[in-house]
Design a protein around this motif. Structure first.
Motif, short mmCIF file in Angstrom:
data_model
loop_
_atom_site.label_atom_id
_atom_site.label_comp_id
_atom_site.label_asym_id
_atom_site.label_seq_id
_atom_site.Cartn_x
_atom_site.Cartn_y
_atom_site.Cartn_z
N LEU A 102 7.91 0.42 5.93
CA LEU A 102 9.29 0.09 5.59
C LEU A 102 10.06 -0.25 6.87
O LEU A 102 10.00 0.50 7.86
CB LEU A 102 9.93 1.28 4.88
CG LEU A 102 11.19 1.00 4.05
CD1 LEU A 102 10.88 0.06 2.90
CD2 LEU A 102 11.77 2.31 3.51
N GLY A 103 10.78 -1.38 6.84
CA GLY A 103 11.55 -1.80 8.01
C GLY A 103 10.80 -2.75 8.92
O GLY A 103 11.39 -3.31 9.85
N GLU A 104 9.50 -2.94 8.67
CA GLU A 104 8.68 -3.89 9.42
C GLU A 104 8.41 -5.12 8.55
O GLU A 104 8.60 -5.08 7.33
CB GLU A 104 7.33 -3.24 9.79
CG GLU A 104 7.42 -2.08 10.75
CD GLU A 104 7.50 -2.52 12.20
OE1 GLU A 104 7.56 -3.74 12.47
OE2 GLU A 104 7.50 -1.63 13.07
N PRO A 105 7.95 -6.24 9.15
CA PRO A 105 7.56 -7.38 8.33
C PRO A 105 6.47 -6.98 7.35
O PRO A 105 5.52 -6.29 7.70
CB PRO A 105 7.01 -8.38 9.36
CG PRO A 105 7.61 -7.97 10.66
CD PRO A 105 7.77 -6.49 10.59
N GLY A 106 6.61 -7.40 6.12
CA GLY A 106 5.67 -7.03 5.07
C GLY A 106 6.35 -7.17 3.74
O GLY A 106 7.41 -7.79 3.62
N LEU A 107 5.79 -6.55 2.71
CA LEU A 107 6.36 -6.66 1.37
C LEU A 107 7.06 -5.39 0.93
O LEU A 107 7.44 -5.28 -0.24
CB LEU A 107 5.28 -7.08 0.37
CG LEU A 107 4.60 -8.42 0.65
CD1 LEU A 107 3.79 -8.87 -0.56
CD2 LEU A 107 5.60 -9.50 1.07
N SER A 108 7.22 -4.43 1.82
CA SER A 108 8.13 -3.31 1.55
C SER A 108 9.56 -3.81 1.79
O SER A 108 9.80 -4.57 2.73
CB SER A 108 7.83 -2.11 2.44
OG SER A 108 6.57 -1.56 2.11
N VAL A 109 10.49 -3.38 0.96
CA VAL A 109 11.86 -3.90 1.02
C VAL A 109 12.83 -2.76 1.31
O VAL A 109 13.06 -1.88 0.46
CB VAL A 109 12.24 -4.61 -0.30
CG1 VAL A 109 13.64 -5.21 -0.18
CG2 VAL A 109 11.21 -5.69 -0.64
N GLN A 110 13.38 -2.75 2.50
CA GLN A 110 14.29 -1.69 2.92
C GLN A 110 15.68 -1.89 2.31
O GLN A 110 16.20 -3.00 2.25
CB GLN A 110 14.40 -1.70 4.45
CG GLN A 110 15.18 -0.55 5.04
CD GLN A 110 15.26 -0.62 6.56
OE1 GLN A 110 14.69 -1.53 7.17
NE2 GLN A 110 15.98 0.31 7.17
N SER A 111 16.30 -0.79 1.87
CA SER A 111 17.64 -0.87 1.27
C SER A 111 18.66 0.03 1.97
O SER A 111 19.86 -0.11 1.74
CB SER A 111 17.57 -0.48 -0.21
OG SER A 111 17.07 0.84 -0.37
N LYS A 112 18.18 0.95 2.80
CA LYS A 112 19.08 1.89 3.48
C LYS A 112 18.65 2.02 4.93
O LYS A 112 17.46 2.01 5.23
CB LYS A 112 19.04 3.26 2.78
CG LYS A 112 19.94 4.32 3.39
CD LYS A 112 19.80 5.63 2.62
CE LYS A 112 20.62 6.76 3.24
NZ LYS A 112 20.44 8.03 2.51
N ARG A 113 19.60 2.18 5.81
CA ARG A 113 19.31 2.25 7.24
C ARG A 113 18.49 3.49 7.58
O ARG A 113 18.74 4.58 7.08
CB ARG A 113 20.62 2.29 8.03
CG ARG A 113 20.42 2.31 9.54
CD ARG A 113 21.76 2.37 10.25
NE ARG A 113 21.59 2.39 11.69
CZ ARG A 113 22.59 2.52 12.57
NH1 ARG A 113 23.84 2.64 12.12
NH2 ARG A 113 22.35 2.52 13.87
N LEU A 114 17.48 3.30 8.43
CA LEU A 114 16.70 4.40 8.99
C LEU A 114 17.34 4.79 10.31
O LEU A 114 17.48 3.95 11.21
CB LEU A 114 15.25 3.96 9.21
CG LEU A 114 14.45 3.63 7.94
CD1 LEU A 114 13.23 2.80 8.27
CD2 LEU A 114 14.04 4.91 7.23
#
Length: 310
Positions: A102-114
């Protein structure tokens, strides 16, 4: 075919401090490279989009059987297609789950700030809890190795064992050369020649990685994706000394990330129950250079710590 989610695309995401693709053309370039790389993988048993507190995590299951799975965590700018060389051998050991970070290029989609290391461990713990009720074996390469250890020290109930491949920020800091390369990799205006030099390093010296799906995937991730991740902090002595899980750590002798021999010695002192090795001819791209040897070593390690039917 890959099932593509609705990703964060366009400048409207810039102020939200979440990872996003800068523009549509860049996302399409990345998606094509992901698809091309994915076609080189073994058949996927299941594609899962797992909701967490910080976004939806893309996961894949490979292989059959009900034994405790091996979860693979990729390095920075990497995602599931980068495991092409490793999956056949590791699937022979036990079922495999891959995650796009999450947060890296890929197909996970981040919605909230880490915001910190605890957040990084939280989304991963939540994703694994949805995927498996039992603790899992976790293998991470590069920053994926740090992610595995960060998870183990904060959510030990999720981790049955740890395997790290040339992981930074666990037993020591990175070299100045690696810091320069890491900073350079995220500059959107970097000349293509320089970017290809970085890709050659990431790909273990391949002369033209941009012509390979893996190289195009990383190149597009560098150029087309904006990440807003918290600073990665080194795992503390106290946290490492408290690790109770069986641990196999492999360091690359030719890594530019750190002084591998020095860190292996430190690891043996801090985690005396662990197994730590330096592979002298390996670079930081160790997973692509030694897939068969890694699979054999993982099989031996997991065979030593528990029965095959676990």
């Amino acid at each position: 075919m890959v099932e593509f989610p609705e990703s964060n695309v366009g400048p409207k995401f810039k102020g939200k401090r979440v990872g996003y693709f800068r523009e549509t053309a860049g996302y399409r370039r990345y998606a094509q490279a992901y698809q091309d790389g994915f076609e080189q993988l073994p058949p996927v048993r299941e594609t899962i989009d797992v909701p967490t507190s910080f976004g939806v995590v893309r996961a894949y299951r490979f292989g059959d059987g009900d034994t405790t799975p091996l979860v693979l965590l990729p390095g920075r700018q990497a995602s599931t297609p980068l495991w092409a060389a490793n999956l056949p051998g590791l699937m022979a050991v036990r079922p495999v789950i891959t995650l796009d970070l999450l947060g890296e290029p890929g197909l996970s989609v981040q919605s909230k700030r880490l915001t910190d290391d605890a957040d990084q461990a939280t989304w991963l713990s939540e994703a694994l809890a949805e995927l498996e009720s039992r603790p899992v074996h976790v293998l991470g390469v590069s920053i994926g190795g740090w992610s595995a250890v960060n998870l183990a020290v904060r959510h030990p109930e999720r981790v049955a064992s740890l395997i790290t491949l040339d992981a930074p920020f666990v037993f020591g800091a990175m070299t100045w050369k690696m810091i320069v390369i890491s900073l350079g990799s995220v500059l959107p205006g970097m000349p293509e020649k320089w970017r290809n030099s970085l890709l050659s390093w990431i790909s273990g010296g391949v002369s033209a990685p941009q012509d390979m799906p893996e190289g195009r995937l990383i190149a597009s991730g560098m150029k087309d994706f904006a990440a807003y991740l918290p600073m990665t902090n080194r795992i503390s002595r106290e946290q490492l000394s408290a690790l109770a899980q069986p641990y196999l750590g492999i360091f690359a002798g030719r890594s530019i990330v750190h002084n591998s021999r020095k860190l292996a010695d430190r690891a043996r002192k801090l985690v005396p129950g662990g197994q730590f090795e330096v592979w002298p001819d390996a670079s930081h791209a160790i997973n692509g250079e030694y897939p068969d040897e890694i699979a054999a070593r993982v099989a031996k390690f997991l065979g030593e710590i528990g029965p095959a039917e676990d």
